[in-house]
Scaffold this motif. Structure first.
Motif, PDB file in Angstrom:
ATOM      1  N   LEU A  72       0.841  -1.187   0.000  1.00  0.00           N
ATOM      2  CA  LEU A  72       0.000   0.000   0.000  1.00  0.00           C
ATOM      3  C   LEU A  72       0.876   1.237   0.000  1.00  0.00           C
ATOM      4  CD1 LEU A  72      -2.783  -0.960   2.576  1.00  0.00           C
ATOM      5  CD2 LEU A  72      -2.954  -0.912   0.076  1.00  0.00           C
ATOM      6  N   ASN A  73       0.554   2.201  -0.865  1.00  0.00           N
ATOM      7  CA  ASN A  73       1.299   3.455  -0.867  1.00  0.00           C
ATOM      8  C   ASN A  73       0.639   4.453   0.091  1.00  0.00           C
ATOM      9  OD1 ASN A  73      -0.980   4.366  -2.171  1.00  0.00           O
ATOM     10  ND2 ASN A  73      -0.046   4.272  -4.219  1.00  0.00           N
ATOM     11  N   GLU A  74       1.115   5.705   0.080  1.00  0.00           N
ATOM     12  CA  GLU A  74       0.586   6.710   0.990  1.00  0.00           C
ATOM     13  C   GLU A  74      -0.879   7.030   0.726  1.00  0.00           C
ATOM     14  OE1 GLU A  74       3.133  10.041   0.657  1.00  0.00           O
ATOM     15  OE2 GLU A  74       4.843   9.037   1.636  1.00  0.00           O
ATOM     16  N   GLU A  75      -1.359   6.796  -0.482  1.00  0.00           N
ATOM     17  CA  GLU A  75      -2.761   7.037  -0.825  1.00  0.00           C
ATOM     18  C   GLU A  75      -3.626   5.811  -0.570  1.00  0.00           C
ATOM     19  OE1 GLU A  75      -0.233   7.853  -2.861  1.00  0.00           O
ATOM     20  OE2 GLU A  75      -0.291  10.008  -2.466  1.00  0.00           O
ATOM     21  N   GLU A  76      -3.061   4.824   0.165  1.00  0.00           N
ATOM     22  CA  GLU A  76      -3.783   3.599   0.471  1.00  0.00           C
ATOM     23  C   GLU A  76      -4.167   2.832  -0.786  1.00  0.00           C
ATOM     24  OE1 GLU A  76      -4.165   2.462   3.551  1.00  0.00           O
ATOM     25  OE2 GLU A  76      -3.134   4.215   4.321  1.00  0.00           O
ATOM     26  N   GLU A  77      -3.344   2.935  -1.811  1.00  0.00           N
ATOM     27  CA  GLU A  77      -3.575   2.200  -3.042  1.00  0.00           C
ATOM     28  C   GLU A  77      -2.543   1.080  -3.164  1.00  0.00           C
ATOM     29  OE1 GLU A  77      -3.186   5.129  -6.027  1.00  0.00           O
ATOM     30  OE2 GLU A  77      -5.177   6.014  -5.703  1.00  0.00           O
ATOM     31  N   GLU A 101       0.107  -1.045  -4.925  1.00  0.00           N
ATOM     32  CA  GLU A 101       1.046  -0.830  -6.021  1.00  0.00           C
ATOM     33  C   GLU A 101       2.108  -1.914  -6.007  1.00  0.00           C
ATOM     34  OE1 GLU A 101       2.953   2.918  -5.447  1.00  0.00           O
ATOM     35  OE2 GLU A 101       4.140   2.212  -3.748  1.00  0.00           O
TER      36      GLU A 101
END
Length: 220
Positions: A93-98, A100
């Motif tokens: 999870l990246n900082e945008e909660e997506e 990747e």
């Protein structure tokens, strides 16, 4: 110049009797092997350092540097190269909660366990030339700015060869070469005539030839 000295760990206080710090010419060969061939053997290693000093100067120089176990504990930024280190792939999870995908090289310290386990197996042999005619080594006295005694001169045996075993050579290639590596030490001898005895023998042979030219066979 290659220097062999005792190592003192300022953290745990352990003194290792022998540590080798190689000269720039051998370090360059280590760097080339680490970057290209990845074949960490000493088949192409020049075994002679012209400025190497032995016997060691007394009192023995004592280098203060962390031992390898303390480096692992307190200074994980110590450079250890792993040229065959594989890439790691996965998702996170990246900082945008997506979700990747990502790709990173595996930890460059993943060979520390191997390095510490092979520490007792690193070994260097000093091959000391000893004349088989006069039974004496050849000595030198010269000035030296890096490794010197109170008289600003160094005294040692000429022509000593450094023989690294494959384990020590491998870690000389894998490390950055800024610090000495702890190693075991043994000594041996190279039995061959010294330059003085070779010259004296040539002079004697010349006198014999001159004598044979000036007398008949019965007198000879």
């Amino acid at each position: 110049m290659c220097i062999l000295a005792s190592l003192l760990c300022p953290t745990c206080g352990i003194i290792n009797d022998h540590g080798i710090r190689i000269c720039d010419s051998i370090k360059q060969i280590c760097c080339e092997q680490a970057k290209s061939s990845r074949n960490y053997n000493n088949s192409d290693l020049p075994t002679h350092c012209p400025d190497f000093v032995w016997p060691p100067i007394h009192p023995l120089p004592l280098y203060s540097q962390l031992c390898e176990e303390c480096v692992l504990k307190y200074r994980r930024d110590e450079e250890v190269i792993n040229p065959i280190c594989p890439n790691l792939r996965g998702k996170r999870l990246n900082e945008e909660e997506e979700v990747e995908e990502w790709t990173e090289t595996s930890d460059k310290y993943n060979n520390w366990v191997t390095r510490l386990s092979e520490t007792p197996h690193r070994h260097i042999t000093l091959r000391i030339p000893c004349c088989n005619l006069c039974k004496k080594p050849t000595f030198f006295i010269r000035e030296n700015d890096e490794y010197k005694d109170v008289d600003n001169t160094t005294f040692g045996i000429e022509g000593i060869e450094l023989e690294f075993n494959s384990t020590l050579w491998k870690w000389l290639c894998l490390t950055d070469g800024k610090q000495a590596l702890a190693t075991r030490l043994s000594t041996g001898f190279i039995n061959k005539p010294c330059p003085t005895c070779v010259e004296n023998e040539s002079v004697r042979r010349g006198k014999v030839y001159q004598f044979l030219d000036t007398c008949n066979q019965r007198e000879a």
